[in-house]
Design an enzyme around this catalytic site. Structure first.
Site, PDB file in Angstrom:
ATOM      1  N   TYR A 135       6.614 -17.558  28.838  1.00  0.00           N
ATOM      2  CA  TYR A 135       7.108 -18.162  27.595  1.00  0.00           C
ATOM      3  C   TYR A 135       8.528 -18.654  27.835  1.00  0.00           C
ATOM      4  O   TYR A 135       9.340 -17.944  28.440  1.00  0.00           O
ATOM      5  CB  TYR A 135       7.084 -17.112  26.473  1.00  0.00           C
ATOM      6  CG  TYR A 135       7.691 -17.576  25.175  1.00  0.00           C
ATOM      7  CD1 TYR A 135       7.044 -18.522  24.394  1.00  0.00           C
ATOM      8  CD2 TYR A 135       8.902 -17.057  24.731  1.00  0.00           C
ATOM      9  CE1 TYR A 135       7.597 -18.951  23.182  1.00  0.00           C
ATOM     10  CE2 TYR A 135       9.453 -17.469  23.527  1.00  0.00           C
ATOM     11  CZ  TYR A 135       8.803 -18.420  22.762  1.00  0.00           C
ATOM     12  OH  TYR A 135       9.353 -18.834  21.574  1.00  0.00           O
TER      13      TYR A 135
ATOM     14  N   ASP B  94      13.835 -18.905  34.715  1.00  0.00           N
ATOM     15  CA  ASP B  94      14.156 -18.596  33.322  1.00  0.00           C
ATOM     16  C   ASP B  94      14.472 -17.108  33.210  1.00  0.00           C
ATOM     17  O   ASP B  94      13.589 -16.254  33.171  1.00  0.00           O
ATOM     18  CB  ASP B  94      12.971 -18.979  32.422  1.00  0.00           C
ATOM     19  CG  ASP B  94      13.262 -18.703  30.953  1.00  0.00           C
ATOM     20  OD1 ASP B  94      14.336 -18.166  30.650  1.00  0.00           O
ATOM     21  OD2 ASP B  94      12.393 -19.025  30.121  1.00  0.00           O
TER      22      ASP B  94
ATOM     23  N   LYS C  28      19.672 -13.966  25.517  1.00  0.00           N
ATOM     24  CA  LYS C  28      19.478 -12.563  25.119  1.00  0.00           C
ATOM     25  C   LYS C  28      20.611 -11.596  25.524  1.00  0.00           C
ATOM     26  O   LYS C  28      21.610 -11.515  24.831  1.00  0.00           O
ATOM     27  CB  LYS C  28      18.136 -12.093  25.652  1.00  0.00           C
ATOM     28  CG  LYS C  28      16.996 -13.037  25.160  1.00  0.00           C
ATOM     29  CD  LYS C  28      15.759 -12.357  24.792  1.00  0.00           C
ATOM     30  CE  LYS C  28      14.679 -13.336  24.369  1.00  0.00           C
ATOM     31  NZ  LYS C  28      13.858 -12.905  23.286  1.00  0.00           N
TER      32      LYS C  28
HETATM   33  C1  LIG Z   1      11.738 -15.983  29.105  1.00  0.00           C
HETATM   34  C2  LIG Z   1      12.141 -16.593  27.801  1.00  0.00           C
HETATM   35  N1  LIG Z   1      12.644 -17.829  27.786  1.00  0.00           N
HETATM   36  C3  LIG Z   1      13.054 -18.412  26.642  1.00  0.00           C
HETATM   37  C4  LIG Z   1      12.948 -17.749  25.441  1.00  0.00           C
HETATM   38  C5  LIG Z   1      13.416 -18.404  24.167  1.00  0.00           C
HETATM   39  O1  LIG Z   1      14.612 -17.831  23.759  1.00  0.00           O
HETATM   40  P1  LIG Z   1      15.088 -17.971  22.230  1.00  0.00           P
HETATM   41  O2  LIG Z   1      14.151 -17.136  21.416  1.00  0.00           O
HETATM   42  O3  LIG Z   1      16.502 -17.456  22.256  1.00  0.00           O
HETATM   43  O4  LIG Z   1      15.027 -19.411  21.883  1.00  0.00           O
HETATM   44  C6  LIG Z   1      12.431 -16.455  25.409  1.00  0.00           C
HETATM   45  C7  LIG Z   1      12.310 -15.711  24.145  1.00  0.00           C
HETATM   46  O5  LIG Z   1      11.718 -14.670  24.051  1.00  0.00           O
HETATM   47  C8  LIG Z   1      12.002 -15.871  26.624  1.00  0.00           C
HETATM   48  O6  LIG Z   1      11.467 -14.631  26.652  1.00  0.00           O
END
Ligand SMILES: Cc1ncc(COP(=O)(O)O)c(C=O)c1O
Length: 450
Positions: free
Chosen positions: A143, A246, A274
């Protein structure tokens, strides 16, 4: 039995009058009877509107690395507030933050954003601009946020619609995404060396990026097979593709320098969010000098009114100071190991087949088999129903993992050995309850929400 007490139910019902489904993110909707309202958190604990206390292992889906409402971060943000928050100019705190991220993560350059979604969106644009190519590879069950390009075959996908393993179908997991966007993405099973190599060698001329989570932070903490991240690195080098790691969930959590340090692989671009802010909105896109310098003003767009805003930036500086001056990660890892060992022992003693995967600060539990899943499809074969039953038994006893086993258990610096031991006692109790009805056959999968 509903999770909502009287006050929680009343607040939820009022919220529902004005907020669709009573939540500001679909992932928080657990149905009309179980969606909670949480007025406050402190350290490893959160309290619902009826004053029920939970030891929190969702930690806001990962940002809380120090503990809720951490006094040092709160104080530094309060200090920053005295200076104002947004000037549409560079601020000294942004310089300090970029320098710290560069030092801790071994990256050359850093640009700030506010959310993980923004960070992966910008990283993808940079990769496209850098290579002059348009398509990218992502992996099933990974994700990367809410923007259209990446909402394919995420952890919310349905197995039946993923197609054959040898020719996977990118599954659009939300209505409202223009149909043609599907043409830009190849979705592959994680940890499949052969599929990856085959796809890259067949399509490299159109591939701008391979975008991936270094470990599956949205599918039960599944780890990369030995050599898999190195294989991505190798193929990106060989074919001029931008490697985008990511690290929105792993960054400043599984190691001080995140997954790049943990797995010993350096990407071209990395996204953070995060844990960088311990709950304050802040994100970053970072990476190698030549790739990052693609954001030439007037040529390639990157920006945002709130990028580098005073609150998020001050919080991130404070978090990274804590990570450098106190044993935040070391202690979280030690307590995470204690927890993983304890959980494994309790499940073994109860005769429930299981596997634990991931890093101690962020791990998943798969039930119903002793064979750890290595990709999203394999995880979907685990016993979700049993997992959900177990998590509800825990939540009713004051321990709060997500009810969906795809979401890892997160730990923070505030989860001390005593908190872990209290959790394990409760875990033992909850397992005893669900083991009584366990017949060894999988229960129906839980409903997917996005
Ligand atoms: C690996 C990863 N990338 C991107 C995101 C998106 O982050 P945000 O919720 O701050 O937009 C998340 C959210 O859980 C994530 O787990």
């Amino acid at each position: 039995m509903s999770l909502q007490g009287d006050r929680t139910r009343a607040l939820y019902q009022k919220g529902k009058q004005y907020i669709p489904y009573g939540v500001n993110s679909n992932f928080r909707y657990w149905g009309d009877d179980d969606t909670l309202v949480i007025p406050r958190g402190e350290g490893p604990y959160i309290w619902d509107a009826d004053e029920n206390r939970y030891i929190d292992y969702r930690l806001g889906f990962g940002p809380i690395i120090l503990g809720h409402n951490h006094p040092y971060v709160t104080r530094r943000v309060q200090e920053a507030l005295q200076d104002g928050t947004v000037f549409a100019w560079m601020t000294p705190r942004e310089v300090e933050l970029a320098e710290r991220i560069a030092r801790m993560c071994g990256v050359d350059k850093v640009r700030l954003s506010n959310t993980g979604t923004e960070a992966t969106m910008h990283a993808l644009r940079i990769a496209r601009a850098y290579t002059g190519r348009e398509k990218f590879i992502k992996f099933e069950g990974h994700y990367h946020g809410m923007h259209d390009y990446v909402l394919f075959s995420t952890a919310s996908a349905q197995k039946a619609a993923l197609g054959s393993r040898r020719s996977p179908i990118p599954q659009q997991i939300s209505s409202g995404i223009p149909n043609h966007i599907r043409e830009y993405v190849y979705c592959l099973p994680f940890n499949d060396f052969e599929m990856l190599e085959r796809t890259v060698t067949a399509h490299w001329g159109e591939l701008a990026a391979i975008l991936f989570e270094p470990m599956m932070g949205n599918t039960a903490g599944i780890m990369p097979a030995p050599g898999f991240l190195q294989k991505i690195r190798e193929l990106c080098d060989q074919y001029g593709i931008v490697m985008i790691m990511d690290e929105v969930k792993t960054g400043f959590r599984i190691a001080k320098g995140g997954a790049q340090e943990y797995f010993g692989v350096q990407a071209d671009l990395v996204t953070y969010a995060k844990a960088l802010g311990n709950g304050f909105p802040i994100a970053a896109i970072a990476g190698k000098d030549d790739v990052m310098m693609t954001v030439h003003p007037g040529q390639v767009s990157h920006g945002g009114t709130y990028t580098g805003n005073g609150i998020g930036t001050a919080a991130a500086v404070a978090v990274l100071e804590m990570l450098e001056k106190e044993p935040v990660i070391e202690s979280t890892i030690a307590n995470g190991k204690r927890m993983m060992e304890g959980i494994g022992r309790i499940l073994t003693d109860a005769g429930i087949p299981h596997s634990l995967s991931g890093a101690p600060a962020m791990f998943g539990i798969s039930l119903g088999s002793d064979q750890p899943p290595t990709d999203f499809r394999a995880y979907l074969d685990s016993d979700h129903g049993l997992y959900e039953e177990l998590s509800y038994a825990l939540i009713h006893r004051g321990v709060m993992p997500d009810a969906d086993g795809r979401e890892p258990w997160f730990l923070s610096y505030s989860h001390s050995a005593a908190v872990i031991d209290e959790t394990l006692n409760i875990f033992e109790d909850a397992v005893r309850e669900v083991a009584r009805g366990y017949k060894g056959s999988p229960k129906p999968a839980i409903e997917v929400v996005e």
